[in-house]
Design a protein around this motif. Structure first.
Motif, short mmCIF file in Angstrom:
data_model
loop_
_atom_site.label_atom_id
_atom_site.label_comp_id
_atom_site.label_asym_id
_atom_site.label_seq_id
_atom_site.Cartn_x
_atom_site.Cartn_y
_atom_site.Cartn_z
N GLY A 158 -14.58 -26.24 21.47
CA GLY A 158 -13.97 -27.52 21.80
C GLY A 158 -14.94 -28.63 22.11
N THR A 159 -16.20 -28.30 22.41
CA THR A 159 -17.15 -29.36 22.72
C THR A 159 -17.62 -30.05 21.45
N LEU A 160 -18.19 -31.23 21.61
CA LEU A 160 -18.72 -31.96 20.45
C LEU A 160 -19.87 -31.20 19.80
N ALA A 161 -20.68 -30.51 20.60
CA ALA A 161 -21.78 -29.74 20.04
C ALA A 161 -21.26 -28.54 19.26
N HIS A 162 -20.23 -27.90 19.77
CA HIS A 162 -19.62 -26.76 19.06
C HIS A 162 -19.02 -27.23 17.74
N ARG A 163 -18.43 -28.42 17.75
CA ARG A 163 -17.83 -28.98 16.54
C ARG A 163 -18.88 -29.28 15.48
N ALA A 164 -20.05 -29.71 15.90
CA ALA A 164 -21.09 -30.15 14.96
C ALA A 164 -22.02 -29.03 14.51
N ALA A 165 -22.19 -27.98 15.33
CA ALA A 165 -23.21 -26.96 15.06
C ALA A 165 -22.79 -26.00 13.96
N ARG A 166 -23.78 -25.53 13.21
CA ARG A 166 -23.56 -24.44 12.28
C ARG A 166 -23.37 -23.16 13.07
N PRO A 167 -22.32 -22.40 12.83
CA PRO A 167 -22.09 -21.18 13.61
C PRO A 167 -23.20 -20.16 13.41
N THR A 168 -23.59 -19.46 14.50
CA THR A 168 -24.55 -18.38 14.43
C THR A 168 -23.96 -17.17 15.13
N ALA A 169 -24.46 -15.99 14.79
CA ALA A 169 -23.83 -14.76 15.28
C ALA A 169 -24.68 -14.00 16.29
N ASP A 170 -25.95 -14.35 16.44
CA ASP A 170 -26.84 -13.53 17.28
C ASP A 170 -27.32 -14.23 18.54
N LEU B 258 -36.63 -26.56 17.40
CA LEU B 258 -36.77 -25.73 18.59
C LEU B 258 -35.68 -24.68 18.59
N THR B 259 -36.07 -23.42 18.76
CA THR B 259 -35.10 -22.32 18.73
C THR B 259 -34.82 -21.82 20.14
N THR B 260 -33.55 -21.72 20.48
CA THR B 260 -33.12 -21.09 21.73
C THR B 260 -32.41 -19.79 21.38
N ARG B 261 -32.44 -18.85 22.33
CA ARG B 261 -31.69 -17.62 22.11
C ARG B 261 -31.01 -17.22 23.43
N THR B 262 -29.72 -17.04 23.39
CA THR B 262 -28.95 -16.64 24.56
C THR B 262 -28.77 -15.13 24.52
N MET B 263 -29.26 -14.47 25.60
CA MET B 263 -29.21 -13.02 25.69
C MET B 263 -28.10 -12.60 26.64
N PRO B 264 -27.46 -11.46 26.38
CA PRO B 264 -26.43 -10.97 27.30
C PRO B 264 -27.00 -10.70 28.68
N GLY B 265 -26.13 -10.68 29.67
CA GLY B 265 -26.55 -10.56 31.05
C GLY B 265 -27.00 -9.17 31.45
N ASN B 266 -27.55 -9.10 32.67
CA ASN B 266 -27.94 -7.85 33.29
C ASN B 266 -27.46 -7.86 34.74
N SER B 267 -28.03 -7.03 35.57
CA SER B 267 -27.58 -6.97 36.97
C SER B 267 -27.90 -8.24 37.73
N ARG B 268 -28.85 -9.04 37.21
CA ARG B 268 -29.27 -10.24 37.94
C ARG B 268 -28.53 -11.48 37.49
N SER B 269 -28.16 -11.55 36.21
CA SER B 269 -27.52 -12.76 35.70
C SER B 269 -26.52 -12.40 34.61
N SER B 270 -25.59 -13.33 34.36
CA SER B 270 -24.58 -13.09 33.33
C SER B 270 -25.13 -13.34 31.94
N SER B 271 -26.17 -14.18 31.82
CA SER B 271 -26.83 -14.43 30.55
C SER B 271 -28.16 -15.11 30.83
#
Length: 370
Positions: free
Chosen positions: A309-321, A333-346
């Motif tokens: 629903g955000t403007l960035a989500h609307r404009a971005a090319r979908p990625t799966a990883d 610039l490449t960012t990567r969101t990793m799944p969480g652990n005991s310390r953080s959700s991501s």
């Protein structure tokens, strides 16, 4: 004339002066007065100080060991004015966090590992938690490395910077208004915006609302900065970051435009194809176009692009990883969101580079009290 020890460290695409907390306390001067004098903030050229007369070179961090379990160091980040005798304390800077991690390794603020060392950091401005992982082969702190980042060809020590659980670091929620899209009244009428808090609060607009497509060189994007500056104030009020009678902040929220990927040429003349990245972005830094992108802004973009629903989500090319490639004026610039652990959700990861440029004893002309 006050003497103050400090280090200039390049973190990513910023230069940051790092000071030890004890040295700042020993100066026995109000910290705003100290930094304004050290940087010569009153002069837009900062000729009589250590500031570099740009938003990416007029930064400071004050560092100390942390007594909190699971945290190695705490730091406060300062954006020092340029031709403006004011210090902004409301935000964080990922590039300076990269520099802080290298500083901590060099100063023995964390035990060095035999292969790599991870510095666990707390940004006291925002409560954000970060990690900086640095190679320390043989338990030795490196002075140089071969890592580079978009925005400078200069090599430095590689730093893997992680923003832990970045959503809501300032306001408590990723969408401070509870909506993926809001509207704000700008100088040219009502405009849609996505107000996001992750890494730092950010107000993200569609490029086409300003007659842009996200491929513009800095000079062309600069034409939209006055309108975006006005809208930043409206965004701060909508996000609860300021009250109507508060002074205007030019640091928070971060503000910029997004668009679907198109072919463009970087500020260094390198051609970037539309298939080489996933989201076009141009950000404002204080009063001017950012020559690359601030890392806290990159984290906000990564979060926004993953939020339906955000403007960035609307404009971005979908990625799966969990990867998002941002097309900035300096390159991709490449960012990567990793799944969480005991310390953080991501955790949002970015590869950066840092280099210590100087160790110095500053001679700071503190003005006499009236």
């Amino acid at each position: 004339m006050l003497r103050l020890r400090g280090e200039m460290i390049r973190g990513g695409t910023s230069k940051c002066w790092i000071f030890g907390h004890d040295d700042v306390v020993a100066a026995d001067v109000d910290v705003d007065i100290l930094l304004l004098a050290a940087f010569n903030a009153a002069d837009p050229r900062q000729i009589d100080g250590v500031g570099g007369a740009s938003s990416t070179t007029s930064k400071a961090a004050i560092v100390r060991p942390s007594a909190e379990p699971g945290t190695d160091i705490e730091y406060v980040f300062a954006q020092v004015g340029i031709g403006d005798e004011r210090v902004e304390w409301a935000g964080n800077c990922g590039n300076c966090a990269t520099a802080v991690a290298l500083y901590a390794v060099h100063h023995g603020l964390v035990p060095l590992g035999a292969k790599t060392t991870t510095v666990r950091m707390l940004n006291a401005n925002t409560g954000a938690r970060l990690t900086g992982t640095i190679p320390t082969p043989g338990g030795v702190a490196p002075d140089e490395g071969a890592a580079t980042v978009p925005g400078t060809a200069a090599p430095g020590v590689p730093v893997l910077l992680g923003f832990e659980d970045p959503a809501g670091s300032t306001t408590g929620t990723a969408l401070p208004t509870g909506r993926p899209i809001d509207t704000l009244a700008g100088p040219d009428g009502v405009v849609e915006v996505s107000l996001v808090d992750a890494g730092a609060p950010a107000a993200l607009f569609e490029a086409k609302a300003f007659g842009l497509d996200g491929s513009e060189p800095l000079a062309r994007f600069a034409e939209a900065v006055p309108a975006l500056t006005t809208l930043r104030r409206e965004a701060a009020l909508a996000m609860g970051l300021a009250r109507p009678d508060d002074p205007v902040s030019h640091a928070v929220p971060k503000v910029g435009v997004v668009a679907p990927p198109v072919a463009y040429r970087t500020a260094h003349g390198i051609e970037v194809g539309a298939d080489a990245y996933d989201l076009a972005v141009r950000m404002v830094s204080m009063h001017a176009p950012h020559p690359a992108i601030g890392l806290t802004s990159a984290v906000a973009l990564a979060t926004a692009a993953a939020t339906p629903g955000t403007l960035a989500h609307r404009a971005a090319r979908p990625t799966a990883d969990g990867t998002l490639r941002l097309g900035t004026p300096a390159g991709v610039l490449t960012t990567r969101t990793m799944p969480g652990n005991s310390r953080s959700s991501s955790t949002v990861l970015l590869r950066r580079a840092a280099r210590r440029i100087a160790r110095a004893e500053l001679q700071v002309p503190i003005p006499a009290p009236l």
